[in-house]
Write a protein that holds these residues in place. Structure first.
Motif, mmCIF file in Angstrom:
data_model
loop_
_atom_site.group_PDB
_atom_site.id
_atom_site.type_symbol
_atom_site.label_atom_id
_atom_site.label_comp_id
_atom_site.label_asym_id
_atom_site.label_seq_id
_atom_site.Cartn_x
_atom_site.Cartn_y
_atom_site.Cartn_z
ATOM 1 N N LYS A 146 39.418 34.085 15.243
ATOM 2 C CA LYS A 146 40.222 34.516 14.106
ATOM 3 C C LYS A 146 39.819 33.745 12.851
ATOM 4 N N ILE A 147 39.600 32.442 13.003
ATOM 5 C CA ILE A 147 39.205 31.632 11.856
ATOM 6 C C ILE A 147 37.829 32.062 11.354
ATOM 7 N N VAL A 148 36.896 32.242 12.270
ATOM 8 C CA VAL A 148 35.545 32.607 11.860
ATOM 9 C C VAL A 148 35.525 33.985 11.226
ATOM 10 N N ASP A 149 36.319 34.901 11.764
ATOM 11 C CA ASP A 149 36.389 36.241 11.175
ATOM 12 C C ASP A 149 36.924 36.199 9.748
ATOM 13 N N GLU A 150 37.876 35.323 9.492
ATOM 14 C CA GLU A 150 38.575 35.327 8.204
ATOM 15 C C GLU A 150 38.001 34.353 7.187
ATOM 16 N N PHE A 151 37.619 33.157 7.645
ATOM 17 C CA PHE A 151 37.260 32.113 6.683
ATOM 18 C C PHE A 151 35.848 32.349 6.144
ATOM 19 N N LYS A 152 35.792 32.990 4.998
ATOM 20 C CA LYS A 152 34.521 33.292 4.342
ATOM 21 C C LYS A 152 34.619 32.766 2.908
ATOM 22 N N PRO A 153 34.107 31.563 2.679
ATOM 23 C CA PRO A 153 34.267 30.936 1.362
ATOM 24 C C PRO A 153 33.793 31.792 0.210
ATOM 25 N N GLU A 154 32.801 32.658 0.453
ATOM 26 C CA GLU A 154 32.322 33.501 -0.643
ATOM 27 C C GLU A 154 33.409 34.434 -1.156
ATOM 28 N N LEU A 155 34.401 34.751 -0.292
ATOM 29 C CA LEU A 155 35.499 35.622 -0.724
ATOM 30 C C LEU A 155 36.503 34.905 -1.616
ATOM 31 N N LEU A 156 36.406 33.580 -1.675
ATOM 32 C CA LEU A 156 37.330 32.814 -2.513
ATOM 33 C C LEU A 156 36.974 32.907 -3.990
ATOM 34 N N LYS A 157 35.736 33.290 -4.271
ATOM 35 C CA LYS A 157 35.294 33.342 -5.665
ATOM 36 C C LYS A 157 36.114 34.360 -6.449
ATOM 37 N N GLY A 158 36.647 33.915 -7.574
ATOM 38 C CA GLY A 158 37.414 34.798 -8.448
ATOM 39 C C GLY A 158 38.864 34.970 -8.063
ATOM 40 N N ARG A 159 39.309 34.382 -6.959
ATOM 41 C CA ARG A 159 40.721 34.516 -6.568
ATOM 42 C C ARG A 159 41.613 33.679 -7.484
ATOM 43 N N THR A 160 42.795 34.193 -7.732
ATOM 44 C CA THR A 160 43.796 33.453 -8.500
ATOM 45 C C THR A 160 44.207 32.204 -7.734
#
Length: 424
Positions: A146-160
């Protein structure tokens, strides 16, 4: 996967993550080689980072003990075994393999409060991490996959980014929109945090982080507990929460006394003490009905694990012939408010139904209630047996009425005769 004498090299593919997560969930995580392989896989996966200091990836902390800035306050320790004396089946039932797969005893958990400082929180299941220290925390509930599926640091870019300076508590976890996971797990965490933190002097205004996808269910449930909704912060999984101090309720079995390593649903089992506290707060003080009350849970509104209409009608006719039509409540949980569900199950003598989230409503019922379940095949999910044992209820299986997890129920040739033997 490639195996060597002293190490395991795991290619960072989704399939391997999933396999490794399953190994983790059944207890193989105690093997240091598997842990090293898991850390390697996640570091490869998390190589892209907003923080230059984390360019080689995040350091995964399995559990809380070795996390930087983590304080654990153990409230209760788990060494006692509880459950049923044996598996219960009708005298007419001759299950070929379900007896061996039915788990009827459990070990109590260690229950504790985790305090984390200066951390970030994001993603759907509420993953704690630290950009500053390059740490990814794996709590006791989340499987590795679950962590590996979700934790994608590239998706954090631009988040509030939302900064929270005040101390808060969180009940955010995976599967928040599922009725069982919210009502028993998330609200179990809430009740534990309420007793140990929120209800303590000086914390009267402390707020609770609650998953926004469960908003309607959460609002109804908090009303049952008379908890003010203005003390809730609705968690948005697409926002980064930068938190000064947060507390989280968690639990685990002690490795040396773990009876549950072969149970793939072990992460979803809530400590007996937590279940009892939650049930006590949900309990309604209503007089016992003079006649027997039987609640039959139908999944006719579900997409899987339904009893086909004709067969379900046969089962209901048998139940009516045994208990009387006026004593049968046909229950379907869709679009039913929490107050109605609480009142429906509060004075139930017998609960009958297929494996599904509606069985979580036994949390509202009294000690000694009989719970009659149509199991899944193979009988690999013991969540409801564990819940019934924690609540000191009578738990029966009818394996002649069974379904695969993503299938629908079939009634064996002697299934109706077996059903006629349900406890009175």
């Amino acid at each position: 996967m490639k195996y060597a004498q002293k190490s395991i090299a795991i290619l960072p593919t989704a399939q391997n993550y999933h396999i490794l997560g399953l190994l983790y969930s059944v207890g193989t995580y105690q093997n240091i080689e598997t842990i090293n392989a898991l850390v390697t896989a996640i570091k490869l996966h998390a190589r892209e980072s907003l923080s230059p200091e984390c360019s080689i990836g995040f350091d995964l902390k399995l559990g809380w003990d070795d996390g930087l800035g983590v304080k654990i306050n153990i409230i209760e320790t788990g060494y006692q075994v509880f459950g049923f004396e044996t598996a219960k089946f009708s005298e007419e039932s001759v299950p070929p393999h379900d007896i061996s797969s039915f788990q009827y005893s459990w070990m109590d958990h260690d229950t504790f409060i985790v305090t984390l400082k200066d951390v970030e929180l994001s993603f759907n299941s509420g993953i704690f991490y630290s950009q500053k220290n390059c740490i990814l925390y794996s709590n006791e509930h989340q499987e590795a996959c679950k962590i590996v599926d979700e934790f994608k640091p590239e998706l954090l870019k631009g988040r509030t980014v939302v900064k929270i300076m005040e101390p808060i508590v969180s009940i955010v976890q995976q599967n928040p929109q599922n009725y069982y996971h919210f009502l028993i797990e998330s609200m179990g965490r809430f009740q534990f945090l309420f007793d140990e933190v929120l209800n303590q002097p000086g914390n009267e205004n402390m707020r609770v982080l609650v998953h926004s996808t469960a908003r309607k269910l959460a609002q109804d449930t908090f009303k049952l507990l008379d908890f003010p909704l203005e003390r809730i912060i609705w968690y948005n999984p697409n926002i980064i929460y930068n938190i000064n101090q947060i507390q989280y309720a968690d639990w685990r079995w002690r490795k040396e006394t773990d009876l549950h390593q072969s149970d793939i649903t072990r992460r979803y089992l809530v400590p007996r003490t937590v279940v009892k506290k939650l049930a006590a707060h949900f309990k309604l003080d209503i007089p016992k009905a003079p006649n027997l009350k039987v609640v039959y849970i139908s999944r006719s509104d579900a997409s899987v694990r339904m009893v086909p209409h004709i067969q379900e009608k046969l089962l209901l006719n048998i139940a009516i012939s045994i208990f009387g039509e006026s004593n049968i409540i046909l229950f379907s949980g869709k679009d039913v408010g929490m107050e109605v569900q609480q009142k429906t199950f509060a004075d139930a003598d017998i609960i009958i139904g297929p494996h599904g989230a509606g069985l979580a409503n036994m949390i509202f019922s009294a000690k000694g209630t009989s719970v009659v379940v149509f199991p899944i095949k193979p009988n690999s999910d013991n969540c409801f047996a564990n819940l019934a044992a924690s609540l000191e209820m009578d738990y029966w299986l009818i394996p002649e009425i069974s379904s695969y997890y993503f299938g629908n129920y079939l009634i064996a040739q002697n299934g109706l005769n077996v059903f006629r033997q349900v406890p009175r």
